[in-house]
Design an enzyme around this catalytic site. Structure first.
Site, PDB file in Angstrom:
ATOM      1  N   GLU A 161      -6.611  -2.620  -7.358  1.00 49.44           N
ATOM      2  CA  GLU A 161      -6.925  -3.545  -6.255  1.00 49.44           C
ATOM      3  C   GLU A 161      -8.364  -3.389  -5.793  1.00 49.44           C
ATOM      4  OE1 GLU A 161      -2.894  -4.905  -3.928  1.00 49.44           O
ATOM      5  OE2 GLU A 161      -4.078  -3.289  -3.051  1.00 49.44           O
ATOM      6  N   GLU A 202     -10.573  -5.002  -8.300  1.00 47.61           N
ATOM      7  CA  GLU A 202     -10.521  -6.458  -8.169  1.00 47.61           C
ATOM      8  C   GLU A 202     -11.318  -6.940  -6.967  1.00 47.61           C
ATOM      9  OE1 GLU A 202      -7.199 -10.086  -7.951  1.00 47.61           O
ATOM     10  OE2 GLU A 202      -6.537  -8.002  -8.160  1.00 47.61           O
ATOM     11  N   CYS A 262       1.452  -5.931  -2.774  1.00 50.67           N
ATOM     12  CA  CYS A 262       2.449  -4.864  -2.962  1.00 50.67           C
ATOM     13  C   CYS A 262       3.827  -5.226  -2.443  1.00 50.67           C
ATOM     14  CB  CYS A 262       1.977  -3.585  -2.269  1.00 50.67           C
ATOM     15  SG  CYS A 262       0.452  -2.950  -2.967  1.00 50.67           S
ATOM     16  N   SER A 312      -4.102 -10.652  -4.736  1.00 47.21           N
ATOM     17  CA  SER A 312      -4.452  -9.797  -5.873  1.00 47.21           C
ATOM     18  C   SER A 312      -3.404  -9.979  -6.964  1.00 47.21           C
ATOM     19  CB  SER A 312      -4.488  -8.337  -5.425  1.00 47.21           C
ATOM     20  OG  SER A 312      -4.458  -7.474  -6.531  1.00 47.21           O
ATOM     21  N   LYS A 317      12.695  -5.387  -3.065  1.00 41.78           N
ATOM     22  CA  LYS A 317      12.334  -4.710  -4.310  1.00 41.78           C
ATOM     23  C   LYS A 317      13.407  -4.921  -5.379  1.00 41.78           C
ATOM     24  CE  LYS A 317       8.377  -2.749  -3.235  1.00 41.78           C
ATOM     25  NZ  LYS A 317       7.134  -3.101  -3.943  1.00 41.78           N
ATOM     26  N   GLU A 327      12.495  -8.219  -6.737  1.00 44.22           N
ATOM     27  CA  GLU A 327      11.248  -8.096  -7.497  1.00 44.22           C
ATOM     28  C   GLU A 327      11.522  -7.560  -8.899  1.00 44.22           C
ATOM     29  OE1 GLU A 327       6.844  -6.125  -6.904  1.00 44.22           O
ATOM     30  OE2 GLU A 327       8.589  -4.886  -6.433  1.00 44.22           O
ATOM     31  N   GLU A 346       8.762 -12.456 -14.945  1.00 40.30           N
ATOM     32  CA  GLU A 346       7.503 -12.010 -15.538  1.00 40.30           C
ATOM     33  C   GLU A 346       7.360 -10.492 -15.579  1.00 40.30           C
ATOM     34  OE1 GLU A 346       6.630 -13.063 -11.178  1.00 40.30           O
ATOM     35  OE2 GLU A 346       7.889 -13.807 -12.825  1.00 40.30           O
ATOM     36  N   CYS A 357       6.683  -0.844   5.193  1.00 41.99           N
ATOM     37  CA  CYS A 357       7.830  -0.273   4.481  1.00 41.99           C
ATOM     38  C   CYS A 357       8.642   0.686   5.346  1.00 41.99           C
ATOM     39  CB  CYS A 357       7.368   0.445   3.221  1.00 41.99           C
ATOM     40  SG  CYS A 357       6.527  -0.638   2.054  1.00 41.99           S
TER      41      CYS A 357
END
Length: 578
Positions: free
Chosen positions: A283, A286, A303, A323, A362, A365, A370, A507
């Site tokens: 990150e 980037e 994230c 990102s 999560k 996710e 992908e 979190c």
């Protein structure tokens, strides 16, 4: 200020104070079920639907609900009259008459507010028998399990989904016996615009909303001699898990947690803090690339999977600003199935990657198209903090008295920067520690950025490092994320980088954490514990982690380079909002 009397006690309260709030000020307990106050978001749910908080007001022929009735000058209230107590008991009995009787196998057993009220009021039989509502059980998503038959129409989930998170998935449907809280037209949750943040689960008082349980699948993998089971542990777990074993919020349990996982039978235990460091490198690289080459700004951290799904559905025209980095969870899964597999000679197809996460999103996710193929996923199973707690209890492990264990070494060393990923402001602070040095070309004199910390919903900060001036935006809670994104579109805000987390506090307040019931002091204790871990670390910047350096030198090549892009970056998909 107005004067009132509650149970013969005189008191003065601010105008607008409810009877419930006034009673609590003097230690008078009035039972509630639908009422919910979220300190950290300044929201209150008080639909007066459960009718459990009935009280008697002098001069009025009817009882009233304490959660919604405001104090007026001279009001005289009794919370303990036989009439009020009996009304509460009858209303609770009516709710129980329409509720499943499977408490022994309910995921919310001993954590259910309806169950606790029945015990408190001494209800030992169902007084009103008859038909119960029969709704379809919804297990269509990878994250959240809905059993509408356990819904008490408190509308807490609706308030959280619509008012706090502004997702707009859940609402009250139908009337009378057919009333239900569900997505529009009662479509399956997995087909709706739900972000799977799990904040509805966090506030549900019964077992109507819980996480999809993956514990049995994990146990099956551990018992399979042909499988090599690797587990990773997110930063926020270590400062919350202890609450499930009667420890104080914020108690750091890292060593005990590792030992417990070994006793459960996992073959290898890695620290997600390590892959958080890896995320920082990518990150930060980037961000440096975007700033130096005049590319799209601001850059948004990526994230949080609930936040990613939120922008995909609500702001698809802005998908060029997040990102492209995978989250730490997925980066760890990728590295285990590639780097670790190569190092050990264990075929990736024989490795089962399990994540212990504070988050229900999560789970969704890990199932994104992908992030793996049908045959080989980056992450195979995700367990919440609560699920891990149940597994430890099932094995009869004396968690409080466990010796301190250590993570396995190949991907176990981490910096303090990786640890603070678990709280709002932590991801961007970790990135600034690295990007700031790379952009300015000088070592940071200060690495704790207080201006990025706290629990305010939207925060703005300017970080000055030499001649560099980084403008940072932070939001936690999807309602605040919406305001921030709309501000960017209208050019109200101008930032270089933005961190967004879907859950209150980040979190530490995830939908899979021990229930905190909206109390911000619990979140603050968890947050401070993460900062304390960071302060005690020898290495506090991700780019100074020797394991991170080695993995780039021997396997990944240049940060943000071709190999790193292939393994550690992802794409986003515009999604229809339903």
């Amino acid at each position: 200020m107005v004067n009132c009397v509650i149970n013969d006690k005189k008191l003065k309260v601010s105008e607008g104070t409810t009877i419930l709030e006034a009673a609590r000020q003097i230690g008078v307990d009035i039972p509630t079920l639908c009422h919910m106050k979220l300190d950290n978001f300044n929201y209150e749910n008080k639909p007066s639907s459960c009718r459990i908080c009935m009280v008697e007001v002098e001069g009025r022929p009817k009882l009233c609900t304490a959660c919604s009735e405001e104090i007026t000058e001279g009001m005289v209230i009794r919370t303990d009259t036989p009439r009020a107590v009996q009304a509460r008991k009858i209303n609770l009995e009516l709710l129980l008459s329409n509720h499943p009787k499977d408490c022994l196998v309910c995921p919310k057993n001993l954590n259910c507010e309806l169950q606790a009220l029945a015990e408190k009021m001494g209800i030992r039989e169902i007084a009103y028998k008859g038909e119960r509502m029969q709704h379809h059980i919804d297990s269509s998503s990878n994250s959240i399990f809905r059993n509408p038959n356990k819904c008490v129409m408190c509308r807490r989930c609706e308030t959280m989904c619509n008012e706090v998170q502004t997702v707009g998935t859940l609402s009250g449907l139908n009337r009378g016996f057919n009333a239900i809280v569900a997505p529009a037209f009662n479509i399956p949750l997995g087909e709706s615009s739900c972000t799977f943040c799990g904040q509805c689960v966090a506030v549900c008082p019964t077992g109507a909303l819980v996480e999809i349980d993956a514990t049995q699948k994990v146990f099956d993998a551990i018992r399979n001699p042909k499988k090599h089971v690797v587990v990773q542990v997110a930063p926020a777990i270590r400062v919350a898990l202890g609450e499930l074993f009667n420890m104080e919020p914020g108690k750091v349990t890292t060593g005990k947690l590792v030992t417990a996982l070994r006793k459960l039978g996992f073959d290898v235990i890695f620290d997600t803090d390590f892959s958080a460091d890896l995320t920082v490198i990518e990150e930060a690289s980037e961000l440096v690339d975007r700033i130096k080459n005049n590319k799209t700004l601001p850059m948004l951290t990526s994230c949080c999977p609930a936040w990613v799904r939120f922008i995909e559905m609500n702001f698809p025209e802005m998908l060029d600003i997040p990102s492209t980095c995978k989250s730490p969870q997925i980066m760890m899964g990728t590295m285990v199935k590639t780097y670790y597999s190569n190092k050990t000679g264990i075929p990736a197809k024989d490795i089962v990657m399990v994540s212990i996460m504070p988050c229900t999103a999560k789970k969704a996710e890990a199932a994104r198209d992908e992030l793996g193929t049908k045959e080989l996923r980056d992450v195979d199973y995700v367990l919440s903090t609560r699920e891990l707690g149940r597994m430890i209890k099932l094995f009869g492990i004396d968690f409080n008295n466990l010796e301190e264990g250590n993570f396995d070494n190949l991907m176990g060393q981490s910096s303090g920067a990786g640890t603070i990923f678990g709280t709002t402001g932590g991801v961007i602070e970790a990135a600034v520690r690295t990007a700031g040095e790379w952009l300015s070309g000088q070592s940071l004199g200060k690495i704790e950025f207080q201006e990025l910390r706290g629990l305010k919903g939207i925060r703005e900060a300017e970080i000055n490092i030499g001649d560099l001036n980084l403008k940072i935006g932070i939001a936690h809670g999807l309602g605040n994320a919406r305001k921030l994104l709309e501000g960017i579109k209208s050019k109200k805000y101008k930032f270089d980088a933005i961190e967004i987390m879907a859950c209150p506090g980040g979190c530490i307040g995830g939908g899979g954490q021990p229930y905190h019931h909206g109390h911000s002091e619990i979140l603050l204790k968890r947050q401070e514990a993460l900062y304390e871990i960071d302060r005690n670390k020898k290495i506090r910047k991700a780019h100074e982690n020797p394991m991170i350096k080695e993995i780039y030198e021997t396997y990944l090549g240049k940060p943000y380079g071709e190999r790193a892009h292939e393994l550690l970056h992802t794409t986003y998909v515009p999604r229809e909002k339903i």
